[in-house]
Design a protein around this motif. Sequence first.
Motif, PDB file in Angstrom:
ATOM      1  N   CYS A 105       0.780  -1.112  -0.253  1.00  0.00           N
ATOM      2  CA  CYS A 105       0.110  -0.141  -0.059  1.00  0.00           C
ATOM      3  C   CYS A 105       0.822   1.343   0.180  1.00  0.00           C
ATOM      4  O   CYS A 105       2.089   1.216   0.462  1.00  0.00           O
ATOM      5  N   SER A 106       0.276   2.313  -0.286  1.00  0.00           N
ATOM      6  CA  SER A 106       1.165   3.594  -0.695  1.00  0.00           C
ATOM      7  C   SER A 106       0.080   4.885  -0.647  1.00  0.00           C
ATOM      8  O   SER A 106      -0.938   4.685  -0.840  1.00  0.00           O
ATOM      9  N   GLN A 107       0.723   5.714  -0.436  1.00  0.00           N
ATOM     10  CA  GLN A 107       0.087   7.136  -0.385  1.00  0.00           C
ATOM     11  C   GLN A 107       0.271   7.760  -1.810  1.00  0.00           C
ATOM     12  O   GLN A 107      -0.584   8.688  -2.255  1.00  0.00           O
ATOM     13  N   ARG A 108       1.120   7.159  -2.562  1.00  0.00           N
ATOM     14  CA  ARG A 108       1.446   7.872  -4.067  1.00  0.00           C
ATOM     15  C   ARG A 108       2.019   6.548  -4.984  1.00  0.00           C
ATOM     16  O   ARG A 108       2.394   5.572  -4.324  1.00  0.00           O
ATOM     17  N   THR A 109       2.095   6.743  -6.069  1.00  0.00           N
ATOM     18  CA  THR A 109       2.531   5.660  -7.077  1.00  0.00           C
ATOM     19  C   THR A 109       3.906   5.785  -6.815  1.00  0.00           C
ATOM     20  O   THR A 109       4.759   6.411  -6.706  1.00  0.00           O
ATOM     21  N   VAL A 110       4.268   4.300  -6.865  1.00  0.00           N
ATOM     22  CA  VAL A 110       5.581   3.762  -6.729  1.00  0.00           C
ATOM     23  C   VAL A 110       6.123   2.886  -7.873  1.00  0.00           C
ATOM     24  O   VAL A 110       5.268   1.948  -8.214  1.00  0.00           O
ATOM     25  N   ALA A 111       7.527   2.873  -8.087  1.00  0.00           N
ATOM     26  CA  ALA A 111       7.873   1.848  -8.935  1.00  0.00           C
ATOM     27  C   ALA A 111       8.251   0.652  -8.022  1.00  0.00           C
ATOM     28  O   ALA A 111       9.091   0.928  -6.829  1.00  0.00           O
ATOM     29  N   THR A 112       8.107  -0.614  -8.425  1.00  0.00           N
ATOM     30  CA  THR A 112       8.351  -1.742  -7.549  1.00  0.00           C
ATOM     31  C   THR A 112       9.244  -2.647  -8.366  1.00  0.00           C
ATOM     32  O   THR A 112       9.299  -2.652  -9.597  1.00  0.00           O
ATOM     33  N   ALA A 113       9.842  -3.499  -7.626  1.00  0.00           N
ATOM     34  CA  ALA A 113      10.852  -4.462  -8.244  1.00  0.00           C
ATOM     35  C   ALA A 113      11.108  -5.548  -7.392  1.00  0.00           C
ATOM     36  O   ALA A 113      11.192  -5.619  -6.220  1.00  0.00           O
ATOM     37  N   CYS A 114      10.798  -6.923  -8.034  1.00  0.00           N
ATOM     38  CA  CYS A 114      11.198  -8.011  -7.335  1.00  0.00           C
ATOM     39  C   CYS A 114      12.509  -8.626  -7.711  1.00  0.00           C
ATOM     40  O   CYS A 114      12.831  -8.396  -9.072  1.00  0.00           O
ATOM     41  N   LEU A 115      13.442  -8.867  -6.717  1.00  0.00           N
ATOM     42  CA  LEU A 115      14.711  -9.276  -6.837  1.00  0.00           C
ATOM     43  C   LEU A 115      14.920 -10.445  -6.342  1.00  0.00           C
ATOM     44  O   LEU A 115      14.690 -10.939  -4.942  1.00  0.00           O
ATOM     45  N   ALA A 116      15.440 -11.577  -7.252  1.00  0.00           N
ATOM     46  CA  ALA A 116      15.925 -12.816  -6.826  1.00  0.00           C
ATOM     47  C   ALA A 116      17.520 -12.862  -6.847  1.00  0.00           C
ATOM     48  O   ALA A 116      17.827 -12.595  -7.704  1.00  0.00           O
ATOM     49  N   GLU A 117      18.038 -13.341  -5.752  1.00  0.00           N
ATOM     50  CA  GLU A 117      19.508 -13.732  -5.799  1.00  0.00           C
ATOM     51  C   GLU A 117      20.024 -14.863  -5.284  1.00  0.00           C
ATOM     52  O   GLU A 117      19.461 -15.309  -4.161  1.00  0.00           O
ATOM     53  N   ILE A 118      20.856 -15.477  -6.011  1.00  0.00           N
ATOM     54  CA  ILE A 118      21.198 -16.727  -5.583  1.00  0.00           C
ATOM     55  C   ILE A 118      22.378 -16.635  -4.367  1.00  0.00           C
ATOM     56  O   ILE A 118      23.039 -15.834  -4.461  1.00  0.00           O
ATOM     57  N   ILE A 119      22.111 -17.235  -3.217  1.00  0.00           N
ATOM     58  CA  ILE A 119      22.903 -17.473  -2.171  1.00  0.00           C
ATOM     59  C   ILE A 119      23.629 -18.762  -2.158  1.00  0.00           C
ATOM     60  O   ILE A 119      23.112 -19.888  -2.581  1.00  0.00           O
TER      61      ILE A 119
END
Length: 149
Positions: A105-119
């Motif tokens: 949820c947010s009060q304004r429009t936001v850019a989102t990113a899903c990040l997967a990293e091999i550990i």
Amino acid sequence: MPLLQALVRCSITALFLSLCLQLVTGQDDEYDNRKPLIVQMSPLPTAKVNETRELRCNVSTQLKECVAIKFSIYTSPDTSCSQFFQQEACICPGDPPRNFFWNICSQRTVATACLAEIIDDRERCYPNLSVVPTASKRSYAMGKFIVTK
């Protein structure tokens, strides 16, 4: 005698070259084309100010071995009403894409990113063998969470 020695040398050379040719043609050509991680983000629905919506991302692999991953969400600018936690999992070949869910949820429009990293977490994929590739350890998908008034 010199003729016999030349013949033996030529046959040894030919045997060596044919062995090298078999080793080169026996390599897995698809290995270089396989992606360690494939990340996809579901379309983000439009929301009103401070209205909570579900964000879904999934990750899969084209490798022939299992990989341990850390999965997280990033937003820009930061959201004031959502907390994102990192999640860890084991992704194996042949498994369906692994889904990860977050409430956003947010009060304004936001850019989102899903990040997967091999550990490097050998325990995460037990009893399967997990690997850590030398390159392409990260993958991401980006979207926009649109907030209307």
